[in-house]
Design an enzyme around this catalytic site. Structure first.
Site, PDB file in Angstrom:
ATOM      1  N   HIS A 248       0.802  -1.228   0.000  1.00  0.00           N
ATOM      2  CA  HIS A 248       0.000   0.000   0.000  1.00  0.00           C
ATOM      3  C   HIS A 248       0.833   1.276   0.000  1.00  0.00           C
ATOM      4  O   HIS A 248       0.292   2.368  -0.109  1.00  0.00           O
ATOM      5  CB  HIS A 248      -0.946   0.017   1.206  1.00  0.00           C
ATOM      6  CG  HIS A 248      -0.236   0.304   2.496  1.00  0.00           C
ATOM      7  ND1 HIS A 248       0.493  -0.643   3.153  1.00  0.00           N
ATOM      8  CD2 HIS A 248      -0.125   1.441   3.221  1.00  0.00           C
ATOM      9  CE1 HIS A 248       1.021  -0.114   4.235  1.00  0.00           C
ATOM     10  NE2 HIS A 248       0.666   1.152   4.305  1.00  0.00           N
TER      11      HIS A 248
HETATM   12  C1  UD1 Z   1      -2.304   5.383   5.786  1.00  0.00           C
HETATM   13  C2  UD1 Z   1      -1.051   5.757   6.552  1.00  0.00           C
HETATM   14  C3  UD1 Z   1      -0.023   4.628   6.507  1.00  0.00           C
HETATM   15  C4  UD1 Z   1      -0.650   3.339   6.958  1.00  0.00           C
HETATM   16  C5  UD1 Z   1      -1.864   3.060   6.101  1.00  0.00           C
HETATM   17  C6  UD1 Z   1      -2.522   1.758   6.492  1.00  0.00           C
HETATM   18  C7  UD1 Z   1      -0.543   8.158   6.503  1.00  0.00           C
HETATM   19  C8  UD1 Z   1       0.375   9.183   5.956  1.00  0.00           C
HETATM   20  N1  UD1 Z   1      -0.407   6.930   5.992  1.00  0.00           N
HETATM   21  O1  UD1 Z   1      -1.934   5.283   4.423  1.00  0.00           O
HETATM   22  O2  UD1 Z   1       1.043   4.942   7.377  1.00  0.00           O
HETATM   23  O3  UD1 Z   1       0.303   2.290   6.841  1.00  0.00           O
HETATM   24  O4  UD1 Z   1      -2.781   4.143   6.283  1.00  0.00           O
HETATM   25  O5  UD1 Z   1      -3.619   1.467   5.732  1.00  0.00           O
HETATM   26  O6  UD1 Z   1      -1.323   8.442   7.367  1.00  0.00           O
HETATM   27  N2  UD1 Z   1      -9.098   4.935   0.951  1.00  0.00           N
HETATM   28  C9  UD1 Z   1     -10.338   4.399   0.777  1.00  0.00           C
HETATM   29  N3  UD1 Z   1     -11.041   4.041   1.896  1.00  0.00           N
HETATM   30  C10 UD1 Z   1     -10.536   4.198   3.134  1.00  0.00           C
HETATM   31  C11 UD1 Z   1      -9.267   4.769   3.289  1.00  0.00           C
HETATM   32  C12 UD1 Z   1      -8.558   5.128   2.192  1.00  0.00           C
HETATM   33  O7  UD1 Z   1     -10.826   4.228  -0.334  1.00  0.00           O
HETATM   34  O8  UD1 Z   1     -11.212   3.841   4.113  1.00  0.00           O
HETATM   35  C13 UD1 Z   1      -8.315   5.307  -0.260  1.00  0.00           C
HETATM   36  C14 UD1 Z   1      -8.539   6.715  -0.693  1.00  0.00           C
HETATM   37  O9  UD1 Z   1      -8.553   6.753  -2.065  1.00  0.00           O
HETATM   38  C15 UD1 Z   1      -7.329   7.439  -0.148  1.00  0.00           C
HETATM   39  C16 UD1 Z   1      -6.258   6.366  -0.237  1.00  0.00           C
HETATM   40  O10 UD1 Z   1      -6.958   5.150   0.017  1.00  0.00           O
HETATM   41  O11 UD1 Z   1      -7.023   8.572  -0.869  1.00  0.00           O
HETATM   42  C17 UD1 Z   1      -5.146   6.541   0.734  1.00  0.00           C
HETATM   43  O12 UD1 Z   1      -5.618   6.717   2.064  1.00  0.00           O
HETATM   44  P1  UD1 Z   1      -4.788   7.608   3.093  1.00  0.00           P
HETATM   45  O13 UD1 Z   1      -5.469   7.648   4.396  1.00  0.00           O
HETATM   46  O14 UD1 Z   1      -4.462   8.910   2.450  1.00  0.00           O
HETATM   47  O15 UD1 Z   1      -3.397   6.863   3.240  1.00  0.00           O
HETATM   48  P2  UD1 Z   1      -3.060   5.307   3.283  1.00  0.00           P
HETATM   49  O16 UD1 Z   1      -2.378   4.957   2.018  1.00  0.00           O
HETATM   50  O17 UD1 Z   1      -4.233   4.500   3.682  1.00  0.00           O
END
Ligand code: UD1
Length: 364
Positions: free
Chosen positions: A209
């Site tokens: 991820h």
């Molecule tokens: C975040 C954490 C990372 C952790 C990871 C675990 C930060 C900087 N990063 O990264 O350290 O290892 O979580 O999962 O905080 N999305 C969904 N549904 C959700 C959540 C996210 O669709 O419930 C998608 C969205 O398109 C979003 C993308 O995933 O833009 C990334 O989510 P984000 O919270 O920005 O960071 P993670 O990559 O999940």
């Protein structure tokens, strides 16, 4: 004594679960310890959030900021605005943040600027890799925290090097491991077990991820193909984070032995880990869990903030060059993987120690 406990993204939930249960236990005692659970809403899909609350018996949050997705700046800003409103309404005595996600950083800044003490659980981790937002989150959070709860001696040394007074550093162990050990007997066999005809120690698990591995579609597909090419046809279970899934929806033909599935719940994921031959990942938390479960783990990163998982545990860093994948999987298939042991104080009692520290610090 009112404590704000901050959780926002998936890896936070297993870290706060045991702290909350320990706080609940103490609520009935003499310590007068109250808490508010703040969910920032950084993760919001059922499978990334609510399902974890259900499985880990975390009570519903007192506040949900519902910030959702966005750029680093957008998410940080929205969380800060939302949390500041809560603090302005009623100030807490301590803001307890865990880990290194955007929510950790945003809430610790708001608390500190509002004159509230900050406690950081999992403080002192350092990878030295500033291309990852988590490293920046760790450093900023530690630079403004008042109390530091650490998972290793290595973390304590990092804090000491950055000038933190050792009297505010408490080596307590790992709250994520508290949760793992507590729930080990309840792990749940997921549906994919039968669907993929899985057998004990005869399949691999893959999780990816990190933006550096998954945001460039070609790179992501190259990594996956290299793993599949070297896997001798053993099933590879790949529960994909939404960020990863987005890039695999089109133009990727899924190889026969790769099972690309939705994110799993905590109990189902760790069931698979416990019975697997090995795990290939770019997560940090999973390297801790595999170390405790004694399962071989390969990390597709150049650095780790958790060196004990390599030095003591079952983890090996493969770096970012996909050429390293083949020989490492071969080692695993030949049953030549190193045997690890469990780092000090990863014994299921970290949250108990944190609460004891708080009782002492705040004379409760
Ligand atoms: C975040 C954490 C990372 C952790 C990871 C675990 C930060 C900087 N990063 O990264 O350290 O290892 O979580 O999962 O905080 N999305 C969904 N549904 C959700 C959540 C996210 O669709 O419930 C998608 C969205 O398109 C979003 C993308 O995933 O833009 C990334 O989510 P984000 O919270 O920005 O960071 P993670 O990559 O999940």
């Amino acid at each position: 004594m009112l404590i704000d406990l901050i959780a926002g993204a998936r890896p936070n939930f297993m870290k706060i679960a045991s702290i909350i249960h320990e706080m609940e236990r103490n609520k009935n005692g003499k310590s007068k310890l109250e808490y508010r659970l703040i969910h920032t809403g950084q993760h919001y899909d059922y499978l990334m959030s609510e399902y974890f609350f259900d499985q880990l018996n975390i009570p519903p949050p007192d506040f949900n900021l519902e910030v959702g997705s966005g750029t680093q700046g957008e998410q940080t800003g929205k969380i800060m605005i939302g949390y500041e409103k809560i603090i302005l309404q009623e100030k807490c005595d301590l803001c307890l943040v865990v880990g290194d996600v955007t929510s950790t950083l945003a809430c610790s800044i708001v608390a500190k600027k509002s004159g509230v003490k900050v406690g950081h659980v999992e403080a002192g981790l350092r990878s030295g890799d500033f291309s990852m937002p988590e490293e920046i989150n760790r450093i900023v959070t530690d630079s403004i925290s008042d109390y530091f709860f650490t998972t290793s001696e290595f973390a304590g040394k990092n804090l000491e090097k950055s000038g933190i007074n050792p009297s505010s550093v408490f080596f307590v162990g790992n709250t994520m491991i508290d949760t793992l050990l507590k729930h080990q007997s309840n792990f749940l066999q997921p549906k994919i077990w039968d669907l993929a005809l899985l057998k004990e120690k005869n399949y691999l698990i893959l999780t990816l991820h990190r933006p550096g591995n998954v945001d460039d579609k070609d790179k992501l597909i190259n990594i996956i193909n290299e793993i599949v090419r070297n896997s001798s046809g053993v099933p590879i279970i790949f529960p994909a984070h939404p960020r990863t899934l987005k890039n695999l929806k089109f133009g990727f033909s899924v190889p026969k032995n790769l099972f690309l599935i939705d994110p799993l719940g905590y109990l189902e994921f760790n069931y698979l880990v416990k019975h697997s031959m090995g795990v290939i990942t770019d997560s940090g938390g999973i390297t801790e869990e595999t170390t405790v479960l004694g399962i071989p783990c390969m990390t597709l990163r150049n650095s780790t903030e958790r060196p004990e998982t390599c030095e003591i545990g079952t983890n090996v860093l493969l770096g970012n060059d996909i050429k390293n994948i083949g020989s490492s999987i071969q080692k695993l298939l030949n049953k030549e993987w190193k045997k690890g042991s469990i780092p000090a104080l990863w014994d299921g009692r970290a949250s108990e120690r944190i609460i004891l520290c708080l009782i002492e610090i705040f004379h409760l």
